[in-house]
Design an enzyme around this catalytic site. Structure first.
Site, PDB file in Angstrom:
ATOM      1  N   VAL A 259       0.833  -1.204   0.000  1.00  0.00           N
ATOM      2  CA  VAL A 259       0.000   0.000   0.000  1.00  0.00           C
ATOM      3  C   VAL A 259       0.870   1.256   0.000  1.00  0.00           C
ATOM      4  O   VAL A 259       0.589   2.230  -0.721  1.00  0.00           O
ATOM      5  CB  VAL A 259      -0.944   0.002   1.213  1.00  0.00           C
ATOM      6  CG1 VAL A 259      -1.702   1.324   1.318  1.00  0.00           C
ATOM      7  CG2 VAL A 259      -1.924  -1.168   1.130  1.00  0.00           C
ATOM      8  N   GLU A 260       1.929   1.244   0.784  1.00  0.00           N
ATOM      9  CA  GLU A 260       2.754   2.440   0.938  1.00  0.00           C
ATOM     10  C   GLU A 260       3.665   2.700  -0.256  1.00  0.00           C
ATOM     11  O   GLU A 260       3.811   3.851  -0.682  1.00  0.00           O
ATOM     12  CB  GLU A 260       3.606   2.312   2.211  1.00  0.00           C
ATOM     13  CG  GLU A 260       2.812   2.342   3.510  1.00  0.00           C
ATOM     14  CD  GLU A 260       2.306   3.735   3.853  1.00  0.00           C
ATOM     15  OE1 GLU A 260       2.495   4.676   3.057  1.00  0.00           O
ATOM     16  OE2 GLU A 260       1.710   3.894   4.936  1.00  0.00           O
ATOM     17  N   SER A 261       4.328   1.664  -0.779  1.00  0.00           N
ATOM     18  CA  SER A 261       5.388   1.933  -1.760  1.00  0.00           C
ATOM     19  C   SER A 261       5.637   0.810  -2.746  1.00  0.00           C
ATOM     20  O   SER A 261       6.567   0.904  -3.541  1.00  0.00           O
ATOM     21  CB  SER A 261       6.707   2.176  -1.010  1.00  0.00           C
ATOM     22  OG  SER A 261       7.144   0.959  -0.389  1.00  0.00           O
TER      23      SER A 261
END
Length: 398
Positions: free
Chosen positions: A139-141
């Protein structure tokens, strides 16, 4: 503590946790709605002592088999998912389609991140956290250690500098620990452990706290007088759309891994890869290129895995733990041995072969015989997707 003892401790903790938990029935994707709350039940010790003494526990292998296949990564992660996994709702459908709208592309991306994902899955197990948090770096990166986001967050866990420093990450000229998969993973999971205590193991509230800050979630609970948590139903009230979507994304990804066939996905279960090992750079090593020579690995790959060291230089005062492919030499160094003073195994005879036994992996065979894994691939015409079968004969020399 040495890496082998840490892995042994992790294996023991996992065995005890699995023995203590009863299997749960996981709801189908056709669940009528996402429940308002989902509390992870922790086992309660028996109030009465057993009538007879328990037999001694079986000894734990000192060096557990590392995760080195897609199936191991996926199965060990999904085994820690919390029910319900697949839920109905417009936002969950939206994010499942966004992530897996192109199934082949999604599977390729997952295959590329398997080594780092395997490392995080093991750390999630060691901390006793829900498996959904191994999806958080997607989700983040998309598991990019060098990711820089708008507004300043950095690393595969996308931490801003102030939050990173508050959780013990070193940031100094020439080094940014947010870009270290080791430092950032340690800090992110320690933070999630703290959130676990604040939110009674409710992983969705923990995820919201990671995204928006724990005090914002606590204030939202107090303001609404309601502790229900749902990304789909926007509970608790008063948070940003980004925070609600954060939970919806994690639910969507978990469903894709739990039931890939329902979304036309063929996940890379057969993919094989060289696992990553955490090791401390020896004294005197001042660059990742020097370290790569010592551990017999590719320097550019070592720099990609550890971008916290600017231009690959190991500056004074910076932490010296790195992630490296588990070559035979790197594994020796991770175990605390000095490769320069350790006798090298004799070179295999030109006609030597090895017959694969159940439980063997290519990385373990290479390490056992002192052969670089890439060379074992080359002389046997194998690649990262090759599958070993008991009875298969491998050549150990050209």
């Amino acid at each position: 503590m040495t890496a082998s003892r840490m892995r042994a401790t992790a294996a023991t903790a996992l065995a005890l946790a699995l023995a203590a938990c009863q299997p749960q029935v996981k709801p189908d994707i056709d669940d009528p709605r996402e429940p308002a709350t989902e509390v992870r039940i922790k086992p309660v010790p028996s109030a009465t002592a057993p009538a007879t003494p328990l037999p001694p526990a079986a000894p734990v292998a000192p060096v557990p088999d590392p995760i080195d296949t897609g199936a191991e990564v996926i199965d060990r992660m999904t085994a820690r998912f919390s029910a319900p996994i697949c839920v109905k709702g417009q936002q969950n459908r939206h994010w499942r389609k966004r992530y897996a709208g192109y199934p082949e592309s999604f599977a390729r991306q997952i295959e590329q991140i398997l080594p780092l994902m395997g490392y995080v899955v093991e750390e999630v197990e060691r901390k006793g956290l829900p498996g959904e948090f191994a999806l958080l770096p997607i989700v983040e990166s998309w598991y990019r250690p060098d990711a820089i986001g708008p507004g300043g967050p950095a690393g595969m866990w996308q931490m801003i500098a102030s939050t990173a420093r508050n959780h013990g990450i070193r940031i100094q000229p020439g080094y940014d620990g947010r870009l270290s998969p080791i430092e950032s993973t340690d800090a992110a999971l320690s933070y999630l452990v703290a959130l676990d205590g604040m939110f009674d193991g409710e992983w969705r509230a923990m995820a919201m706290g990671y995204n928006a800050g724990e005090y914002r979630i606590i204030r939202a609970f107090r303001s609404s007088g309601d502790r229900r948590v749902s990304g789909e139903s926007h509970l608790p009230r008063g948070l940003s759309r980004t925070t609600y979507d954060y939970v919806a994304k994690l639910h969507a990804l978990a469903c894709l891994f739990e039931k890939p066939e329902r979304h036309g996905l063929v996940l890379p279960r057969e993919a094989r890869f060289v696992p990553l090992v955490r090791m401390t750079l020896p004294d005197g090593v001042q660059s990742l290129d020097q370290a790569a020579v010592r551990m017999g690995t590719d320097a550019s790959q070592l720099r990609r895995l550890n971008p916290g060291y600017r231009q690959g230089r190991v500056v004074a005062g910076a932490p010296r733990d790195v992630l490296a492919p588990a070559t035979a030499l790197a594994s020796l160094m991770a175990a605390g041995a000095n490769p320069e003073s350790t006798p090298a195994p004799p070179a295999p005879a030109a006609d030597s072969t090895y017959t694969v036994r159940p439980g063997d992996t290519l990385s373990r065979i290479a390490a056992r015989h002192g052969i670089p894994l890439a060379r074992l691939f080359s002389i046997n015409g194998l690649n990262g997707k090759s599958v070993l079968r008991p009875g298969q004969v491998l050549r150990l020399a050209p």
